[in-house]
Scaffold this motif. Structure first.
Motif, PDB file in Angstrom:
ATOM      1  N   UNK A 188      -1.791   4.498  -4.581  1.00 22.43           N
ATOM      2  CA  UNK A 188      -0.761   3.645  -5.176  1.00 22.43           C
ATOM      3  C   UNK A 188      -0.250   2.591  -4.196  1.00 22.43           C
ATOM      4  N   UNK A 189       0.083   3.026  -2.990  1.00 22.19           N
ATOM      5  CA  UNK A 189       0.637   2.094  -2.003  1.00 22.19           C
ATOM      6  C   UNK A 189      -0.406   1.080  -1.564  1.00 22.19           C
ATOM      7  N   UNK A 190      -1.661   1.486  -1.508  1.00 19.84           N
ATOM      8  CA  UNK A 190      -2.716   0.540  -1.151  1.00 19.84           C
ATOM      9  C   UNK A 190      -2.819  -0.577  -2.187  1.00 19.84           C
ATOM     10  N   UNK A 191      -2.727  -0.219  -3.467  1.00 15.57           N
ATOM     11  CA  UNK A 191      -2.758  -1.238  -4.517  1.00 15.57           C
ATOM     12  C   UNK A 191      -1.608  -2.222  -4.355  1.00 15.57           C
ATOM     13  N   UNK A 192      -0.422  -1.693  -4.059  1.00 17.25           N
ATOM     14  CA  UNK A 192       0.752  -2.555  -3.911  1.00 17.25           C
ATOM     15  C   UNK A 192       0.634  -3.414  -2.656  1.00 17.25           C
ATOM     16  N   UNK A 193       0.106  -2.845  -1.582  1.00 14.69           N
ATOM     17  CA  UNK A 193      -0.083  -3.628  -0.348  1.00 14.69           C
ATOM     18  C   UNK A 193      -1.004  -4.818  -0.614  1.00 14.69           C
ATOM     19  N   UNK A 194      -2.057  -4.594  -1.365  1.00 18.21           N
ATOM     20  CA  UNK A 194      -2.986  -5.677  -1.687  1.00 18.21           C
ATOM     21  C   UNK A 194      -2.316  -6.708  -2.595  1.00 18.21           C
ATOM     22  N   UNK A 195      -1.440  -6.237  -3.490  1.00 12.83           N
ATOM     23  CA  UNK A 195      -0.699  -7.165  -4.352  1.00 12.83           C
ATOM     24  C   UNK A 195       0.226  -8.047  -3.513  1.00 12.83           C
ATOM     25  N   UNK A 229      -1.082 -16.788   5.839  1.00 15.88           N
ATOM     26  CA  UNK A 229      -2.261 -16.050   6.296  1.00 15.88           C
ATOM     27  C   UNK A 229      -1.841 -14.590   6.414  1.00 15.88           C
ATOM     28  N   UNK A 230      -2.537 -13.703   5.729  1.00 14.17           N
ATOM     29  CA  UNK A 230      -2.135 -12.304   5.678  1.00 14.17           C
ATOM     30  C   UNK A 230      -3.297 -11.398   6.077  1.00 14.17           C
ATOM     31  N   UNK A 231      -3.023 -10.451   6.959  1.00 12.54           N
ATOM     32  CA  UNK A 231      -4.000  -9.450   7.358  1.00 12.54           C
ATOM     33  C   UNK A 231      -3.467  -8.068   6.983  1.00 12.54           C
ATOM     34  N   UNK A 232      -4.328  -7.259   6.389  1.00  7.67           N
ATOM     35  CA  UNK A 232      -3.965  -5.904   5.977  1.00  7.67           C
ATOM     36  C   UNK A 232      -4.537  -4.882   6.958  1.00  7.67           C
ATOM     37  N   UNK A 233      -3.713  -3.891   7.312  1.00  4.31           N
ATOM     38  CA  UNK A 233      -4.155  -2.829   8.209  1.00  4.31           C
ATOM     39  C   UNK A 233      -3.714  -1.472   7.661  1.00  4.31           C
ATOM     40  N   UNK A 234      -4.647  -0.534   7.621  1.00  4.89           N
ATOM     41  CA  UNK A 234      -4.259   0.848   7.318  1.00  4.89           C
ATOM     42  C   UNK A 234      -3.690   1.465   8.597  1.00  4.89           C
ATOM     43  N   UNK A 235      -2.573   2.152   8.459  1.00  4.55           N
ATOM     44  CA  UNK A 235      -1.928   2.713   9.649  1.00  4.55           C
ATOM     45  C   UNK A 235      -2.832   3.678  10.395  1.00  4.55           C
ATOM     46  N   UNK A 236      -3.607   4.494   9.654  1.00  2.73           N
ATOM     47  CA  UNK A 236      -4.450   5.464  10.355  1.00  2.73           C
ATOM     48  C   UNK A 236      -5.541   4.784  11.167  1.00  2.73           C
ATOM     49  N   UNK A 237      -6.007   3.610  10.718  1.00  2.00           N
ATOM     50  CA  UNK A 237      -7.019   2.886  11.491  1.00  2.00           C
ATOM     51  C   UNK A 237      -6.447   2.399  12.820  1.00  2.00           C
ATOM     52  N   UNK A 238      -5.187   1.992  12.789  1.00  2.00           N
ATOM     53  CA  UNK A 238      -4.540   1.529  14.014  1.00  2.00           C
ATOM     54  C   UNK A 238      -4.286   2.707  14.949  1.00  2.00           C
ATOM     55  N   UNK A 239      -3.760   3.804  14.399  1.00  2.00           N
ATOM     56  CA  UNK A 239      -3.435   4.958  15.234  1.00  2.00           C
ATOM     57  C   UNK A 239      -4.679   5.617  15.829  1.00  2.00           C
TER      58      UNK A 239
END
Length: 294
Positions: free
Chosen positions: A16-23, A34-44
């Protein structure tokens, strides 16, 4: 805040949150950002490196897990570098827009301020429930349609630096925070102890790869579930074979779950009119009316 370079960091359990983040990303891009999306687990997990200093706006997105943001999200915010007043916005998804969920991001907001960020926009989006309550698919579609409309409104507010706050009584916030920490520290362990794979498991390793806390491992004896569980339900709902079953808190698993990525199918279903809650709705769903109409 036009033409800002924005980083949106999000955690999403069941999608759900991923869909909203993309929105949010799409809405901000349509405003020239200019927008960049990052999953928190990928960063951690150091899968993605981030040049934080290159962004002049950051967003933090998370689901509401037991009236909180989860320790996982809080740990992510704690590892952010100190800054000098970078604006920030926070958004959360929940199965209900109820007042009790208003304080779910407050620990995150406090950490951002301690790091030197300036959070000015705090919002909540109601999305399909993935825990205990199976929403009617008409409601799931209705919530997503409304969330899409609200994200465009919120993005416009963010671009124009219009603040949005969610308020909750401080005493109630402390009580709910205690409930949230107990649920995550004890409820997650209890739930994880009861996770089992069935004979339909193909050892595709999707659950092992996608668990945000690396709680799931493969062994000669089968898939092993440890106790570092967030109760995010990602493994249960994303298994291609539906081979992961809960033997504890079994009623918490919604079957079938039609939120997250499956919302795309609901949106294409012409027989689903997305009209479940009306101005005449009563009982549990009555509190959604104002949210849906705003």
């Amino acid at each position: 805040m036009h033409n800002a370079k924005t980083a949106i960091f999000y955690f999403s359990g069941t999608g759900n949150t991923e869909l909203i983040a993309k929105q949010f990303a799409d809405a901000l891009r349509s405003s020239g950002q200019e927008v960049h999306l990052f999953r928190m687990e990928d960063v951690l997990k150091d899968t993605h490196s981030v040049k934080y200093e290159s962004y002049n706006l950051i967003g933090i997105g998370h689901p509401v897990l037991g009236f909180g943001a989860s320790g996982f999200v809080e740990r992510f915010v704690e590892q952010l570098p100190d800054c000098n007043g970078t604006p920030a916005f926070v958004f959360k998804t929940a199965s209900s827009p109820h007042y009790m969920n208003n304080g779910a991001s407050n620990t995150v907001l406090r950490s951002l301020r301690e790091k030197g960020f300036t959070p000015f926009h705090n919002s909540i989006l109601a999305m399909p429930c993935n825990f205990y309550i199976k929403y009617d698919d008409r409601l799931n579609k209705q919530l997503y349609l409304v969330a899409q409309r609200k994200v465009k409104l919120f993005a416009e507010e963010i671009v124009n630096e219009i603040p949005r706050n969610l308020r909750i009584h401080p005493v109630l916030e402390r009580v709910l925070r205690t409930v949230y920490y107990c649920e995550e520290s004890q409820g997650g362990k209890y739930f994880a102890k009861g996770l089992r794979t069935t004979a339909s498991c193909t050892r595709c390793m999707k659950c092992v790869r996608s668990c945000p806390t690396s709680n799931i491992t493969n062994s000669p004896d089968g898939i092993i579930f440890s106790q570092n569980c967030l109760l995010c339900m990602r493994c249960v709902y994303s298994c291609p074979q539906k081979a992961i079953q809960a033997t504890r808190l079994k009623a918490s698993v919604v079957d079938p779950y039609t939120g997250g990525p499956k919302l795309h199918s609901l949106m294409k279903d012409s027989e689903n009119d997305g009209r479940f809650i009306t101005p005449k709705s009563k009982g549990y769903y009555k509190h959604f009316i104002k949210y849906l109409e705003d």
